[in-house]
Scaffold this motif. Structure first.
Motif, PDB file in Angstrom:
ATOM      1  N   ASP A   6      68.415  49.450   4.424  1.00 60.62           N
ATOM      2  CA  ASP A   6      68.498  48.030   4.791  1.00 60.62           C
ATOM      3  C   ASP A   6      69.748  47.764   5.624  1.00 60.62           C
ATOM      4  O   ASP A   6      69.744  46.957   6.552  1.00 60.62           O
ATOM      5  CB  ASP A   6      68.541  47.157   3.535  1.00 60.62           C
ATOM      6  CG  ASP A   6      67.285  47.298   2.708  1.00 60.62           C
ATOM      7  OD1 ASP A   6      66.193  47.083   3.262  1.00 60.62           O
ATOM      8  OD2 ASP A   6      67.388  47.634   1.514  1.00 60.62           O
ATOM      9  N   VAL A   7      70.832  48.438   5.272  1.00 58.80           N
ATOM     10  CA  VAL A   7      72.088  48.285   6.005  1.00 58.80           C
ATOM     11  C   VAL A   7      72.849  49.600   5.927  1.00 58.80           C
ATOM     12  O   VAL A   7      72.816  50.283   4.899  1.00 58.80           O
ATOM     13  CB  VAL A   7      72.935  47.116   5.434  1.00 58.80           C
ATOM     14  CG1 VAL A   7      73.259  47.325   3.964  1.00 58.80           C
ATOM     15  CG2 VAL A   7      74.230  46.932   6.223  1.00 58.80           C
ATOM     16  N   LEU A  29      70.349  47.002   9.608  1.00 58.39           N
ATOM     17  CA  LEU A  29      71.603  46.408  10.044  1.00 58.39           C
ATOM     18  C   LEU A  29      72.686  47.474  10.020  1.00 58.39           C
ATOM     19  O   LEU A  29      72.679  48.362   9.163  1.00 58.39           O
ATOM     20  CB  LEU A  29      71.988  45.254   9.129  1.00 58.39           C
ATOM     21  CG  LEU A  29      71.016  44.075   9.079  1.00 58.39           C
ATOM     22  CD1 LEU A  29      71.374  43.145   7.933  1.00 58.39           C
ATOM     23  CD2 LEU A  29      71.030  43.325  10.400  1.00 58.39           C
ATOM     24  N   ILE A 243      75.884  42.181   4.807  1.00 60.75           N
ATOM     25  CA  ILE A 243      74.601  41.876   5.446  1.00 60.75           C
ATOM     26  C   ILE A 243      74.704  40.554   6.205  1.00 60.75           C
ATOM     27  O   ILE A 243      74.259  40.441   7.353  1.00 60.75           O
ATOM     28  CB  ILE A 243      73.480  41.837   4.390  1.00 60.75           C
ATOM     29  CG1 ILE A 243      73.279  43.237   3.803  1.00 60.75           C
ATOM     30  CG2 ILE A 243      72.187  41.301   4.987  1.00 60.75           C
ATOM     31  CD1 ILE A 243      72.304  43.285   2.645  1.00 60.75           C
ATOM     32  N   ALA A 246      76.617  41.178   9.399  1.00 58.91           N
ATOM     33  CA  ALA A 246      75.842  41.859  10.433  1.00 58.91           C
ATOM     34  C   ALA A 246      74.789  40.950  11.049  1.00 58.91           C
ATOM     35  O   ALA A 246      74.376  41.154  12.196  1.00 58.91           O
ATOM     36  CB  ALA A 246      75.192  43.109   9.845  1.00 58.91           C
TER      37      ALA A 246
END
Length: 369
Positions: A6-7, A29, A243, A246
């Motif tokens: 996810d990141v 991200l 998050i 980003a």
């Protein structure tokens, strides 16, 4: 791994940058320097050139790729300089503040025999004053609310004596408004947007007697142990705010007008274990209780087993054990430096580690003056 992440967050500005640049906008991200942004730190000439372009006063310097030229330059100038390595140099003892031209020539001759500098290095003009840095978290939405003014304690032993280690502890103050940030960070906002930078940026300075900050260098990555210490000032989840960063949102994640102090625990043969090859693996860390666990930041630790006392018997139980010589950071938070450092040292003194662990007892004290 990028297909399911996810990141992606990187802890430095050396590995994976070319690949991550090619992945930006294609999936997860990314909180990491771009190659262009990393150069501001790893190529000192690039960083100082940008500082000059934005009108900041920069101490003059010259870059060298061989010792003989540097030695001739020091002898010709007859002055002391600050020597700093270029590139990703792990050996922090190669950052040297000379007291005289004679001792700098001696160190250069010594490094020449040992072939210590693998890359180029610079000799920079010395500026007298107080060392202080300021940093901020930057993303598509600009800088997050909260400037991180910080003071590093770089030497191994109390009173700023012994070899340079990078840092043995740091004081960090989170503030909404910072005169230093206005002078040495805000001018680069447009440049950081152009480089598509997402992450932490810090500028270390010497502030002279007239109050003029002389920026020395960029840090284009999380600072260590600064990042550990910042977690003590964090409100909420330690990942969700990255998050938000980003994605261009300012989650205002840090408690402002608070002071955090971090102290590094190490053990022999730090900072030379990589040279001496001393065994630093598997030594247990006792005393991490739920009460202090949020203020104990593992660094070179791993999961393992060790003997514990349980109801009068010694039994093996799972626990954290060492995986190197730079063990952990103990942090403390408070409204003042004094209260924050007392809190950090209470955490440190709650821990028990065989094999002679050590830490500096004076992190924060020099700020009194």
């Amino acid at each position: 791994w990028w297909r399911w992440a996810d990141v992606i967050v990187t802890p430095d500005n050396v590995r994976y940058l070319q690949m991550l640049d090619s992945l930006r906008g294609k999936g997860p991200l990314i909180v990491a320097p771009t190659q262009a942004a990393a150069l501001l730190e790893t190529d000192r000439q690039a960083g100082q050139k940008l500082m000059k372009k934005r009108g900041l006063p920069v101490p003059e310097f010259r870059q060298f790729s061989d010792y003989d030229s540097a030695i001739s330059y020091v002898k010709r100038e007859g002055r002391a300089f600050v020597c700093k390595p270029c590139g990703d140099e792990e050996d922090k003892s190669l950052s040297y503040v000379a007291k005289s031209p004679a001792d700098l020539v001696f160190m250069l001759e010594r490094w020449k025999k040992q072939q210590r500098h693998k890359d180029a290095f610079i000799l920079q003009e010395k500026v007298s004053g107080v060392e202080m840095a300021v940093g901020g978290w930057f993303g598509p939405g600009g800088f997050l609310t909260g400037w991180h003014e910080n003071w590093e304690f770089k030497k191994l032993m109390a009173g700023e004596t012994g070899p340079a280690t990078g840092e043995m502890g740091t004081v960090v103050r989170a503030v909404k408004s910072s005169k230093l940030a206005a002078k040495v960070l805000k001018p680069f906002e447009e440049d950081l947007h152009r480089m598509e930078y997402t992450g932490y940026v810090d500028v270390n300075c010497i502030i002279d007697d007239d109050g003029t900050p002389w920026p020395l260098e960029f840090t284009m990555r999380p600072g260590w142990p600064t990042f550990n210490i910042q977690m003590a000032m964090l409100k909420g989840d330690p990942l969700e705010w990255l998050i938000d960063l980003a994605e261009g949102r300012d989650a205002r994640p840090f408690m402002l007008d608070s002071v955090a102090v971090g102290v590094v625990m190490a053990m022999p043969d730090f900072p030379y274990s990589r040279q001496t090859r001393k065994d630093t693996m598997g030594i247990p860390i006792y005393g991490i209780t739920p009460k202090i666990s949020s203020n104990v930041h593992p660094c070179e630790l791993q999961h393992g087993e060790a003997p514990h006392n349980v109801n009068g018997k010694v039994v093996n139980l799972p626990c954290l054990v060492t995986a190197g010589d730079y063990l952990l950071v103990a942090s403390g938070l408070g409204p003042t430096v004094s209260s924050a450092r007392r809190s950090a040292y209470r955490v440190m003194e709650s821990l028990e580690v065989p094999n002679s662990p050590f830490w500096r007892p004076d992190i924060g004290e020099r700020l009194r003056k």
